[in-house]
Design a protein around this motif. Structure first.
Motif, short mmCIF file in Angstrom:
data_model
loop_
_atom_site.label_atom_id
_atom_site.label_comp_id
_atom_site.label_asym_id
_atom_site.label_seq_id
_atom_site.Cartn_x
_atom_site.Cartn_y
_atom_site.Cartn_z
N LEU A 127 0.83 -1.20 0.00
CA LEU A 127 0.00 0.00 0.00
C LEU A 127 0.87 1.25 0.00
O LEU A 127 0.65 2.17 -0.80
CB LEU A 127 -0.91 0.01 1.23
N VAL A 128 1.86 1.30 0.88
CA VAL A 128 2.73 2.48 0.98
C VAL A 128 3.47 2.71 -0.33
O VAL A 128 3.54 3.83 -0.84
CB VAL A 128 3.72 2.33 2.15
N ALA A 129 4.02 1.64 -0.90
CA ALA A 129 4.76 1.78 -2.16
C ALA A 129 3.86 2.25 -3.29
O ALA A 129 4.23 3.10 -4.10
CB ALA A 129 5.42 0.45 -2.52
N SER A 130 2.64 1.70 -3.34
CA SER A 130 1.73 2.08 -4.42
C SER A 130 1.25 3.52 -4.27
O SER A 130 0.93 4.18 -5.27
CB SER A 130 0.53 1.13 -4.46
N LEU A 131 1.21 4.04 -3.03
CA LEU A 131 0.87 5.45 -2.83
C LEU A 131 1.87 6.34 -3.55
O LEU A 131 1.49 7.35 -4.15
CB LEU A 131 0.88 5.78 -1.34
N VAL A 132 3.15 5.98 -3.46
CA VAL A 132 4.18 6.79 -4.11
C VAL A 132 4.03 6.74 -5.62
O VAL A 132 4.02 7.77 -6.31
CB VAL A 132 5.59 6.32 -3.68
#
Length: 368
Positions: free
Chosen positions: A194-199
């Motif tokens: 989730l965090v990576a895809s936010l970027v």
């Protein structure tokens, strides 16, 4: 109306939803119109297991990991940082001399630095997200392999950062995601994805919006025969309204639509019977020009009083980064108009066709 889909897949057609009220209903009624079962329908990208393909309670739990960090009051606190980023990258572009590529020297670095800074990713290695983003959104012949490689690598990177925050928490999104994932018993690797895809989701789409907005303002004439850019140079108070109109009118994707949905049960939409299993494509770029909602819909009107556009969607899948994207667009226009009132396009503008994101590949500008 119905539209035909590319051959060679189970779904040969879909309902094309371009009415604003119907589009809003599909987006908001996520118990009737599911996202997960409509993934990997061509020409749209396969996005599983990203949060964009999740539904129901699990989707809400994933969003709750970071939702509070992207509320408007929290994002507004980030304005000084965005102003500093835009000023720094604009300084660097002007120092290079003209002509300069506005997307390479301003849109890309501002959007990437803004999302990684608010997330809490270190400055070194940020450019790798550029590589992962291109791989994740690739439409080339090896896209499935590139997609999986990008997901694995960026998730592993985010997981390492989250382990560091677990041991040394700070006031950033990574730390919030770690704490909330532990509280909600969400698997660490899923939280890391989730965090990576936010970027990835936050930098290319916003960079595209900055570049496409500036291009439109420089090349579209107002009623007085001058560019819309010159109008907001003289009237900076119109910038917030201009941002909303640009979001409403400039498509962010070549598809002119959002990711498809599938009907969970028999229902009715805008008076049309919909069967369980039917595929629906919400044409929000067309809905954003619905004359029943937007009088004189093709007119760019920064003073428009009501502007419920669907550029960020609505409902359960409303874009997490909507307030940050608005802030970046607003600050970019404020600084550009203040410091480069004579900005203009020079040379050929090349457009990106390697991914579904609609943006200039190259935007050469001069300012003296």
């Amino acid at each position: 109306m119905k539209v035909d889909l590319p051959d060679g897949q189970a779904d040969s057609w879909a309902w094309w939803v371009s009415d604003h009220a119907a589009a809003t209903q599909v987006y908001r009624d996520d118990t009737t119109f599911a996202r997960g079962t409509a993934d990997d329908v061509r020409p749209f990208l396969r996005l599983a297991p990203l949060i964009l393909t999740q539904d129901g309670d699990h989707h809400r739990a994933l969003r709750s990991l970071v939702n509070r960090e992207f509320t408007k009051p929290r994002v507004d606190l980030f304005r000084p940082s965005v102003e500093a980023l835009v000023s720094r990258h604009l300084d660097a572009m002007l120092a290079l001399g003209e002509p300069a590529d506005l997307i390479e020297h301003l849109a890309w670095p501002v959007s990437l630095d803004a999302i990684t800074e608010i997330v809490g990713a270190p400055e070194e290695g940020r450019e790798q997200f550029h590589v992962w983003g291109d791989m994740l959104l690739s439409t080339g012949p090896n896209r499935a392999e590139e997609n999986q490689t990008a997901m694995a690598e960026m998730t592993g990177y985010a997981a390492r950062l989250m382990t560091e925050r677990h041991n040394n928490p700070t006031d950033d999104i990574l730390s919030a995601a770690v704490a909330n994932a532990e509280r909600l018993e969400i698997q660490p690797m899923e939280a890391a994805l989730l965090v990576a895809s936010l970027v990835v989701a936050g930098w290319e789409t916003t960079a595209a919006a900055i570049a496409a907005t500036v291009y439109a303002l420089l090349t579209i004439q107002g009623d007085d025969g001058n560019s819309l850019y010159s109008r907001i140079c003289a009237r900076p108070d119109l910038i917030p309204g201009t941002v909303e109109e640009m979001l409403r009118l400039i498509p962010n994707s070549w598809f002119d639509a959002g990711q498809p949905r599938r009907a969970v049960r028999d229902t009715e939409l805008a008076g049309v019977p919909i069967k369980a299993g039917d595929l629906l494509v919400v044409a929000h770029d067309h809905a954003n020009r619905d004359p029943a909602v937007f009088p004189d819909p093709d007119r760019i009107d920064p003073t428009r009083r009501s502007n419920p556009h669907l550029a960020f969607g609505t409902g359960a899948h409303f874009c997490l980064g909507a307030h940050l994207a608005r802030l970046e667009l607003t600050v970019a226009l404020e600084e550009l108009t203040r410091r480069t009132p004579a900005l203009r396009v020079v040379g050929e503008v090349a457009w990106n066709h390697a991914t579904p994101i609609r943006r200039p590949e190259r935007l050469p500008v001069a300012w003296t």
